[in-house]
Design a protein around this motif. Sequence first.
Motif, PDB file in Angstrom:
ATOM      1  N   GLU A 293      19.789  95.999  80.581  1.00 56.83           N
ATOM      2  CA  GLU A 293      18.988  96.494  79.452  1.00 56.83           C
ATOM      3  C   GLU A 293      19.676  96.263  78.107  1.00 56.83           C
ATOM      4  OE1 GLU A 293      18.206 100.585  80.377  1.00 56.83           O
ATOM      5  OE2 GLU A 293      16.574 100.064  81.758  1.00 56.83           O
ATOM      6  N   PRO A 294      19.917  94.996  77.759  1.00 59.10           N
ATOM      7  CA  PRO A 294      20.631  94.739  76.496  1.00 59.10           C
ATOM      8  C   PRO A 294      19.845  95.163  75.261  1.00 59.10           C
ATOM      9  CG  PRO A 294      19.837  92.694  77.465  1.00 59.10           C
ATOM     10  CD  PRO A 294      19.636  93.741  78.507  1.00 59.10           C
ATOM     11  N   ALA A 295      18.518  94.995  75.278  1.00 61.21           N
ATOM     12  CA  ALA A 295      17.675  95.477  74.178  1.00 61.21           C
ATOM     13  C   ALA A 295      18.188  95.046  72.805  1.00 61.21           C
ATOM     14  CB  ALA A 295      17.556  97.006  74.242  1.00 61.21           C
ATOM     15  N   GLY A 296      18.602  93.776  72.687  1.00 60.95           N
ATOM     16  CA  GLY A 296      19.063  93.282  71.397  1.00 60.95           C
ATOM     17  C   GLY A 296      20.470  93.694  71.031  1.00 60.95           C
ATOM     18  N   ARG A 297      21.190  94.308  71.969  1.00 58.62           N
ATOM     19  CA  ARG A 297      22.583  94.681  71.716  1.00 58.62           C
ATOM     20  C   ARG A 297      23.519  93.576  72.205  1.00 58.62           C
ATOM     21  NH1 ARG A 297      23.095 100.196  74.794  1.00 58.62           N
ATOM     22  NH2 ARG A 297      21.742  99.020  76.230  1.00 58.62           N
ATOM     23  N   ALA A 298      24.695  93.487  71.594  1.00 60.88           N
ATOM     24  CA  ALA A 298      25.704  92.530  72.023  1.00 60.88           C
ATOM     25  C   ALA A 298      26.465  93.083  73.219  1.00 60.88           C
ATOM     26  CB  ALA A 298      26.669  92.235  70.883  1.00 60.88           C
ATOM     27  N   PHE A 299      27.047  92.171  73.997  1.00 57.96           N
ATOM     28  CA  PHE A 299      27.811  92.556  75.179  1.00 57.96           C
ATOM     29  C   PHE A 299      29.304  92.606  74.854  1.00 57.96           C
ATOM     30  CE2 PHE A 299      24.054  90.479  77.110  1.00 57.96           C
ATOM     31  CZ  PHE A 299      23.627  91.511  77.928  1.00 57.96           C
ATOM     32  N   LEU A 300      29.941  93.718  75.216  1.00 58.13           N
ATOM     33  CA  LEU A 300      31.399  93.819  75.206  1.00 58.13           C
ATOM     34  C   LEU A 300      31.877  93.474  76.611  1.00 58.13           C
ATOM     35  CD1 LEU A 300      31.683  97.161  73.220  1.00 58.13           C
ATOM     36  CD2 LEU A 300      32.344  94.896  72.389  1.00 58.13           C
ATOM     37  N   HIS A 301      32.519  92.325  76.751  1.00 59.12           N
ATOM     38  CA  HIS A 301      32.957  91.853  78.062  1.00 59.12           C
ATOM     39  C   HIS A 301      34.429  92.189  78.275  1.00 59.12           C
ATOM     40  CE1 HIS A 301      29.373  89.626  79.238  1.00 59.12           C
ATOM     41  NE2 HIS A 301      29.277  89.212  77.992  1.00 59.12           N
ATOM     42  N   ALA A 302      34.713  92.912  79.326  1.00 58.77           N
ATOM     43  CA  ALA A 302      36.085  93.313  79.622  1.00 58.77           C
ATOM     44  C   ALA A 302      36.585  92.571  80.853  1.00 58.77           C
ATOM     45  CB  ALA A 302      36.158  94.819  79.858  1.00 58.77           C
ATOM     46  N   ALA A 303      37.832  92.130  80.801  1.00 56.63           N
ATOM     47  CA  ALA A 303      38.444  91.461  81.954  1.00 56.63           C
ATOM     48  C   ALA A 303      39.939  91.697  81.927  1.00 56.63           C
ATOM     49  CB  ALA A 303      38.145  89.958  81.925  1.00 56.63           C
ATOM     50  N   ASP A 304      40.519  91.781  83.101  1.00 55.82           N
ATOM     51  CA  ASP A 304      41.971  91.939  83.215  1.00 55.82           C
ATOM     52  C   ASP A 304      42.657  90.583  83.129  1.00 55.82           C
ATOM     53  OD1 ASP A 304      43.178  94.552  83.485  1.00 55.82           O
ATOM     54  OD2 ASP A 304      41.895  94.839  85.244  1.00 55.82           O
ATOM     55  N   TYR A 305      43.869  90.605  82.611  1.00 55.39           N
ATOM     56  CA  TYR A 305      44.699  89.397  82.568  1.00 55.39           C
ATOM     57  C   TYR A 305      45.128  89.007  83.978  1.00 55.39           C
ATOM     58  CZ  TYR A 305      49.122  86.853  82.399  1.00 55.39           C
ATOM     59  OH  TYR A 305      50.126  85.967  82.641  1.00 55.39           O
ATOM     60  N   ARG A 306      45.059  87.691  84.249  1.00 54.97           N
ATOM     61  CA  ARG A 306      45.583  87.121  85.481  1.00 54.97           C
ATOM     62  C   ARG A 306      46.470  85.938  85.115  1.00 54.97           C
ATOM     63  NH1 ARG A 306      44.072  91.243  87.020  1.00 54.97           N
ATOM     64  NH2 ARG A 306      42.466  91.780  88.559  1.00 54.97           N
ATOM     65  N   PRO A 307      47.631  85.789  85.736  1.00 55.23           N
ATOM     66  CA  PRO A 307      48.510  84.660  85.398  1.00 55.23           C
ATOM     67  C   PRO A 307      47.835  83.318  85.662  1.00 55.23           C
ATOM     68  CG  PRO A 307      49.680  86.310  86.692  1.00 55.23           C
ATOM     69  CD  PRO A 307      48.229  86.685  86.735  1.00 55.23           C
ATOM     70  N   SER A 308      48.302  82.307  84.961  1.00 51.54           N
ATOM     71  CA  SER A 308      47.789  80.958  85.118  1.00 51.54           C
ATOM     72  C   SER A 308      48.105  80.405  86.499  1.00 51.54           C
ATOM     73  CB  SER A 308      48.402  80.044  84.057  1.00 51.54           C
ATOM     74  OG  SER A 308      48.113  78.694  84.322  1.00 51.54           O
ATOM     75  N   SER A 309      47.247  79.518  86.980  1.00 56.50           N
ATOM     76  CA  SER A 309      47.475  78.899  88.285  1.00 56.50           C
ATOM     77  C   SER A 309      48.598  77.866  88.232  1.00 56.50           C
ATOM     78  CB  SER A 309      46.201  78.226  88.788  1.00 56.50           C
ATOM     79  OG  SER A 309      45.747  77.251  87.863  1.00 56.50           O
ATOM     80  N   GLU A 310      48.848  77.278  87.063  1.00 53.89           N
ATOM     81  CA  GLU A 310      49.929  76.290  86.907  1.00 53.89           C
ATOM     82  C   GLU A 310      51.162  77.027  86.384  1.00 53.89           C
ATOM     83  OE1 GLU A 310      49.490  72.826  87.428  1.00 53.89           O
ATOM     84  OE2 GLU A 310      50.883  71.789  86.111  1.00 53.89           O
ATOM     85  N   VAL A 311      52.204  77.061  87.180  1.00 48.18           N
ATOM     86  CA  VAL A 311      53.413  77.786  86.791  1.00 48.18           C
ATOM     87  C   VAL A 311      54.615  76.859  86.941  1.00 48.18           C
ATOM     88  CG1 VAL A 311      52.487  80.042  87.411  1.00 48.18           C
ATOM     89  CG2 VAL A 311      53.709  78.699  89.135  1.00 48.18           C
ATOM     90  N   THR A 312      55.700  77.232  86.293  1.00 51.27           N
ATOM     91  CA  THR A 312      56.924  76.432  86.381  1.00 51.27           C
ATOM     92  C   THR A 312      57.584  76.606  87.745  1.00 51.27           C
ATOM     93  OG1 THR A 312      58.182  78.230  85.379  1.00 51.27           O
ATOM     94  CG2 THR A 312      57.303  76.537  83.898  1.00 51.27           C
ATOM     95  N   SER A 313      58.480  75.662  88.045  1.00 51.09           N
ATOM     96  CA  SER A 313      59.211  75.691  89.312  1.00 51.09           C
ATOM     97  C   SER A 313      60.567  75.034  89.083  1.00 51.09           C
ATOM     98  CB  SER A 313      58.438  74.931  90.395  1.00 51.09           C
ATOM     99  OG  SER A 313      58.356  73.552  90.056  1.00 51.09           O
TER     100      SER A 313
END
Length: 772
Positions: free
Chosen positions: A625-645
């Motif tokens: 039911e957005p009814a012309g309202r904007a969405f506040l999208h929340a997400a948790d941080y996840r580390p990148s799939s490409e990491v050093t080795s």
Amino acid sequence: MTDRIADPWGERTPYGPGEPWPVRVDLHLADGLSEHEVDRWARSASILHSNGDAMDIAVKDGRIAGVRGNAADRVNRGRLDPKDLYGWQANNSRDRLTRPLVREGGRLVETDWDTAMNRIVDRSRRLLDSPGGWGRFGFYTSGQLFLEEYYTLGVLGKAGIGTPHMDGNTRLCTATAAAALKASFGTDGQPGSYADVDHCDAIALWGHNVAETQTVLWMRMLDRRHGTDPPAMLAVDPRPTPVAREADVHLAVRAGTNLALVNGLLRQIIRNGWYDEEYVTAHTTGFDELCRIVDGYPPDRVAGICDVRAADVERAAELLGTSRRLLSTVLQGFYQSNQATASACAVNNLHLVRGMLGRPGAGVLQMNGQPSAQNTRETGADGDLPGMRNWDNPQHIQELADLWNVDPAVIPHWSPPTHAMQIWRYAEQGSIELLWISATNPAVSLPDLARIRRILTRPELFVVAQDLYLTETAELADVVLPAATWGEKTGTFTNADRTVHLSEQAVDPPGAARSDLDIFLDYARRMDFRDRDGGPLIGWTGPEEAFEAWKRCSAGRPCDYTGLTYAKLRAGSGIPWPCTDDAPDGTERLYGDGRFNTHPDHCETYGQDLSTGAEFTAAQYRAREPAGRAFLHAADYRPSSEVTSDDYPMLLTTGRTVHQFHTRTKTGRVPELNAAAPDVWVEIHPDDAARHGVTDGDRVTITSPRGRVRVRARTTGIRPGVVFVPFHYGYFDLPGDQRIPRAANELTATAWDPVSRQPIFKITAVRLEKEH
């Protein structure tokens, strides 16, 4: 005029808040030519970045002989970027393609247009006559054509052939901008305006090296910073860019941690009461969930994730939270990184919770990288439908079917449109058998270039390359079509703050080269695409007719062009959309009334899960039911799939330099620009350089799991453990057909954001070795 190679931004013209930006007209003409000796001037705007700098093209003896800035234009007030000033010389380059080429016995040989086009048409008809033939076609275009050309391409692809496999290199640089705008506000289109620089009291640049990517916009920011009551400035970038050096607060975050940072800043803003509770309640949805998520990101945790000081996180939050008029710009440091769409939406969240939209000085610009990237998205030449329509909304499909007079079943809408990275996968697998590439050079710009070369040289794949020069991509094509470029054709294009400019033809294209519009129209005619009544599917024959057809497609949609005409665009300044009879001068800022394009019948998307990219259904969307309202999208941080080795202990990030554009197809042929940045380099922190025994100018090899490059070293203040390589450069030819690999994308991975499907160029694990 100052030396604009040594000083890309020129002289300052300081001004204060609310004052008009002073005029400064930049001019560069061919040696020995004065203004009064110019035969005529043709109106245009820049084709070498997304800022949209308006200019006039000087014509002398039938050739382009220089440019001058347009003092009346709202975008640049007469100023020009160094690429604007000198880039026109590439049009006169002696190695321009002037005749079509076809592959014979493994070699490209010159031919005539009939022979070249007949080869394409013969292959096209054989494919269309086979079961599921529409799915055998892929179109990969650019962010550098004109609106009229994109719309024509969109119609012939989506209604003529009926293929969902249409996208372009805008997927590499602006897809996250579009995805974030749709996710937060319902449809694409920048809420803010460049004029917000004139009114703001704080500027935040999120992964945006505006000083080198949109230098005229940076001039505007610098002029405010040198005037009375200057705006505060925040820069988020791992490199010590000119922006970072100018900023009051510079957060050199660890690559891939942008979302953790913005979540932490939002927590501080909410906890300190720096948000607009009334605006949030009236105009947004999702605030409680946002609070729950960001509450897990106190400054100490953010500091640990991002490897910055907790005190600097708090300083940045105070700068953002206490400003009265905040302007944000976002670009590749966020778009080409880990959790790209979630991070860009988090910046939108910040503006929504503070009520910083729709009024002078308060806005967000999810920037573009190329001059007409906005048009690619609007017109349906990429993975979107024309007029910012929703592929999953049957009424939107019916609107297009009625407009084009075709059966709705012809228009691809049974699943999300195919994104560029998947198009290349289909070409690799063999399901796409004809790949038409226009105005771009994927053999340098796409990730994992060894793979791209293998795809382009598959015997089963028929490749068409439409370009100005024999690029690294065109060298591998089966048919090469010589195209006209900026200054040699007429059309419109729209910059990053929605300003539409008209570019007039100033000179004839060389030899038998044709405009991209003429090439697409010729193909449609030879293929004999028809509408439901047997008439031509595409009824226009020139750019102005194409523009009028586009206006009918845009009517009533967020990107409404119905109030614009060529005549109107020939006078005064460029004009922002939406432009209608009710708003004849265009609309400078969107959402000033707090009403967003989120109604289920109007929105461009029903949304996606920010973590997985899974598409939401219409029923799921309506239930919110957005009814012309904007969405506040929340997400948790996840580390990148490409990491050093141990094998690859450093992180590579790629990007741009002020003197080059894209893969140097044009700028590499300009003497001043090429002399300023003739070859690739790597930036390395002094501590890392000392550990590897490297000094400035040493040749080093950088290796990733996918390839290697050989480059010269430069020590800078970049983050320790991080190296930077500009992506513009392809192979370097040596005597005896030897080639030194120097393209940054030899190293990068075929990985992308789950929502925008934009490749992750900013996080690549590498090792560095000094050559002996």
